[in-house]
Motif scaffolding. Sequence first.
Motif, short mmCIF file in Angstrom:
data_model
loop_
_atom_site.label_atom_id
_atom_site.label_comp_id
_atom_site.label_asym_id
_atom_site.label_seq_id
_atom_site.Cartn_x
_atom_site.Cartn_y
_atom_site.Cartn_z
N THR A 1 28.40 -25.95 11.60
CA THR A 1 28.55 -24.64 10.96
C THR A 1 30.01 -24.29 10.68
OG1 THR A 1 28.50 -23.53 13.12
CG2 THR A 1 26.41 -23.61 11.91
N ASP A 2 30.90 -24.66 11.61
CA ASP A 2 32.32 -24.31 11.47
C ASP A 2 32.92 -24.81 10.15
OD1 ASP A 2 32.77 -22.76 13.61
OD2 ASP A 2 33.53 -24.35 14.92
N ALA A 3 32.42 -25.96 9.69
CA ALA A 3 32.98 -26.53 8.47
C ALA A 3 32.56 -25.74 7.23
CB ALA A 3 32.54 -28.00 8.34
N ASP A 4 31.47 -25.00 7.34
CA ASP A 4 30.93 -24.30 6.16
C ASP A 4 31.50 -22.90 5.98
OD1 ASP A 4 29.19 -26.25 5.16
OD2 ASP A 4 27.65 -25.74 6.64
N ILE B 1 25.76 -3.03 8.09
CA ILE B 1 26.32 -4.10 7.27
C ILE B 1 26.39 -5.33 8.17
CG2 ILE B 1 28.32 -4.87 5.96
CD1 ILE B 1 28.99 -1.91 5.51
N ALA B 2 25.86 -6.45 7.70
CA ALA B 2 25.84 -7.65 8.55
C ALA B 2 27.26 -8.04 8.95
CB ALA B 2 25.17 -8.80 7.79
N ILE B 3 27.43 -8.45 10.21
CA ILE B 3 28.70 -9.10 10.55
C ILE B 3 28.51 -10.62 10.55
CG2 ILE B 3 29.75 -7.16 11.76
CD1 ILE B 3 28.94 -8.22 14.36
N ALA B 4 27.26 -11.03 10.49
CA ALA B 4 26.95 -12.44 10.23
C ALA B 4 25.49 -12.49 9.80
CB ALA B 4 27.15 -13.30 11.48
N ARG C 1 32.17 -13.98 14.89
CA ARG C 1 31.33 -14.31 13.74
C ARG C 1 30.89 -15.78 13.81
NH1 ARG C 1 32.02 -10.24 9.42
NH2 ARG C 1 33.72 -8.87 10.04
N ARG C 2 31.83 -16.67 14.21
CA ARG C 2 31.44 -18.09 14.34
C ARG C 2 30.35 -18.25 15.38
NH1 ARG C 2 34.60 -21.64 11.68
NH2 ARG C 2 36.63 -20.87 10.98
N HIS C 3 30.50 -17.53 16.48
CA HIS C 3 29.51 -17.59 17.56
C HIS C 3 28.15 -17.10 17.06
CE1 HIS C 3 27.66 -16.94 21.48
NE2 HIS C 3 27.37 -15.72 21.07
N LEU C 4 28.16 -15.99 16.32
CA LEU C 4 26.90 -15.43 15.81
C LEU C 4 26.21 -16.38 14.83
CD1 LEU C 4 27.87 -11.69 15.24
CD2 LEU C 4 26.17 -12.56 16.88
N ILE C 5 27.02 -17.02 13.99
CA ILE C 5 26.42 -17.95 13.01
C ILE C 5 25.71 -19.08 13.75
CG2 ILE C 5 27.03 -19.75 11.32
CD1 ILE C 5 26.95 -16.99 10.05
N ARG C 6 26.33 -19.60 14.81
CA ARG C 6 25.67 -20.66 15.58
C ARG C 6 24.39 -20.14 16.23
NH1 ARG C 6 31.02 -22.23 16.79
NH2 ARG C 6 31.02 -20.90 18.65
N THR C 7 24.47 -18.94 16.80
CA THR C 7 23.32 -18.39 17.51
C THR C 7 22.15 -18.12 16.55
OG1 THR C 7 24.87 -17.35 19.02
CG2 THR C 7 22.61 -16.53 19.08
N SER D 1 35.50 -10.01 15.19
CA SER D 1 36.53 -11.04 15.12
C SER D 1 35.94 -12.30 14.50
CB SER D 1 37.05 -11.35 16.52
OG SER D 1 36.01 -11.97 17.27
N ALA D 2 36.84 -13.15 14.01
CA ALA D 2 36.40 -14.42 13.43
C ALA D 2 35.66 -15.24 14.48
CB ALA D 2 37.61 -15.19 12.89
N TRP D 3 36.21 -15.22 15.70
CA TRP D 3 35.58 -15.99 16.78
C TRP D 3 34.13 -15.54 16.98
CZ3 TRP D 3 33.17 -14.35 21.17
CH2 TRP D 3 32.79 -15.37 22.08
#
Lengths: 159, 304
Positions: free
Chosen positions: B269-272, B212-215, B286-292, B282-284
Motif C-alpha cells: 500500500t505504501d507504494a501507491d 470527510i474521510a481521512i482514509a 493515514r498509512r496505518h488506516l489504509i492498511r487496516t 497525520s501521514a503516518w
Amino acid sequence: MSSELEISFILNGQARSLIVAPSAVALSVLRDDFDLTAAKKACGEGECGACTIIVDGASVCSCILYAADLDGRNVQTVEGLDAGDTLDPVQAAFIETGAVQCGYCTPGMVMQIKHLLAENPDPDEAAIRRGLEGNICRCTGYSKIIDAVKSAAITMRAG
Amino acid sequence: MPWLKFMAATRSRSGFNMNEIANYIAVDTIEEAAETLAAGPVTVLAGGTDLMLQTEAGTRSYAATLMNIRRVAELRGVGLEDGSLTIGALTTVSDLLADPIIGAHCPILAETADQFASPQIRNMASIGGNICNASPAGDLLVPLIALGAEVALVSKADGALHSRRMPVEEFVIGPGASKLGDTEILTFVHIPSQDGAAGAFRKFGPRPALEIAIAAVAVTGRIEDGKFAHMRVAFGAVAPTPVRGRAVEAALEDKPATDETINAALAATDADISPIDDVRASAWYRRHLIRTLTQEILADVFRA
Ligand SMILES: Cc1cc2nc3c(=O)[nH]c(=O)nc-3n(C[C@H](O)[C@H](O)[C@H](O)COP(=O)(O)OP(=O)(O)OC[C@H]3O[C@@H](n4cnc5c(N)ncnc54)[C@H](O)[C@@H]3O)c2cc1C
Ligand code: FES
Ligand code: FES
C-alpha cells in the motif's frame, strides 16, 4: 450588472412568487421574506440539520440550498404541518415525550422525522439513529427525541 | 397589508448586494446546457452542496452566468445494458442508495452512498457534482476508480454536440482540478459490467456520519480457484486525488487467497499512496488506516 429572477413555488400548500438574486439562500428567503422562522440557521454549512425543510418530498438543508432551486417545487416547513388546532403526530409526540429542551433543533428534527417516517413507517432504533445522523441537538436530548419518533410512528401507523 | 408582500414580483430582502452573477439560467436539456456553456463563461450548479459553501466562503467566485442543470430530466437515473451501467450526472447519492439496479449490479456504490454525509446531504448531492468537485476525499471517486468507471463529457461547437469519454481515474488531476473543459458538461457515468465481482468500500473518520474521510479504500474483484482475480483497488484522501492501487493489485492478482498474500498486499500500500500531515490526520496515521481498511476488506469480504 447583476441579475435577478422570479421564482414561483408551492409553500406549505399555497402558491408563492418572489424576485430573488441567483445566489440567494433558500433559508434566508423563508425566514426573511416569508416570515417562516421555524427553520433555523445554526452551522450554515449543512452539518447540523437545524434548517431542514422538505422539497418535493425529500429533506434538504435549506442553508446550502439555492433559493433559485425552489422554483417550481413543493416546499414544506414546520409551519405547514399543523391543521389549525390539530398538531401533526410528530409534533404531538415531541410534546408527549418531552423531546424539546431549548427547541433550537426541534423544527429541523421534526421535518427530518417526517421524511424518515414517510420512507420507513416502522423504523427500529438503529434506523431512527441513522435517519437523524444529520441533525444535531446541542442540548443532547437524543433519547427523548428517539422516543418521540417511536411514538409518532405508532400513531401514524394507526392511522 | 401583510398579504401584499406575497403577491408576484415582490423583491426578496436578501442576497442582492453580494450578487455578482449577471445571468441566471435553468436549462432543461443537455443541448441547452452545452449551448449555454459554449457562450460561456458559466458556473454549473447541480445540488449546490459544494458550490454554495465554496462561494459563501469566498474560495470560489461565480462566472457571469450561473447555469442550474437540476431540471435536465435526462440526466437523472440509472440504466442497465448488457451488464454495463449508465448513471446520469444528476443522480443523487440517495438515489444510489435506493436504486434497485445499483443494488443488484453495483452494490459497492450503494455501500459508499450509505457512508456519505447525512440523509439531507444525500438528498441534495449529485454523483456528477462529487466527480467534478474532484476532492482528494471525494467518496464516490474511490469506488468509481476501482470499478473502471468512465465519464462522458459533452460540449457544443460548430452547431453539433460533441461527446468524449475518459476514465474517472484520468479525469481528476489534483485537489479541485479535473480535465473538464470550460465548455463541457459531465453528462453520464459509465460503469463496465462487473460480471458478478465482489467489492467493498470502507472509509474512516472520527465519527460515522457527516465525516470527510481521512482514509478510504475500495476493492473490487473475485476469488477464482482459490486465487485473487480481476482485482482493482483505489484509495481516497491519501494523495492529491483518489488514486488507483496498482502495487496492491499486482501483489494480489493471480495469487492464492491466503494471509501471506494479504500481508504482501498490505506492505504494497505504501507504494501507491502519498499522504500528507494535515489538521485532520497525520501521514503516518493515514498509512496505518489504509492498511487496516484494506486488510478488513480483503479478509472479511473476499475470504468470508
Ligand atoms: C455537510 C456536508 C457533508 C458532506 N459530506 C460528504 C461526504 O461524506 N463525502 C463526499 O464525498 N462529499 C461530501 N460532501 C461534499 C458534497 O456534498 C459532494 O461533493 C456532492 O456530491 C457534490 O454534488 P452537488 O450536486 O451538490 O454539486 P455542486 O455543488 O452543485 O457542484 C460541485 C462542482 O461540480 C460542478 N458540477 C456539478 N455537476 C456538474 C456537471 N454535471 N457537469 C459539470 N460540472 C458540474 C459545479 O460547477 C461545482 O464546481 C459534503 C458536503 C456537505 C455540505
Ligand atoms: S444550519 Fe443548515 S445544516 Fe446547520
Ligand atoms: S433541544 Fe436544544 S438543541 Fe435540541
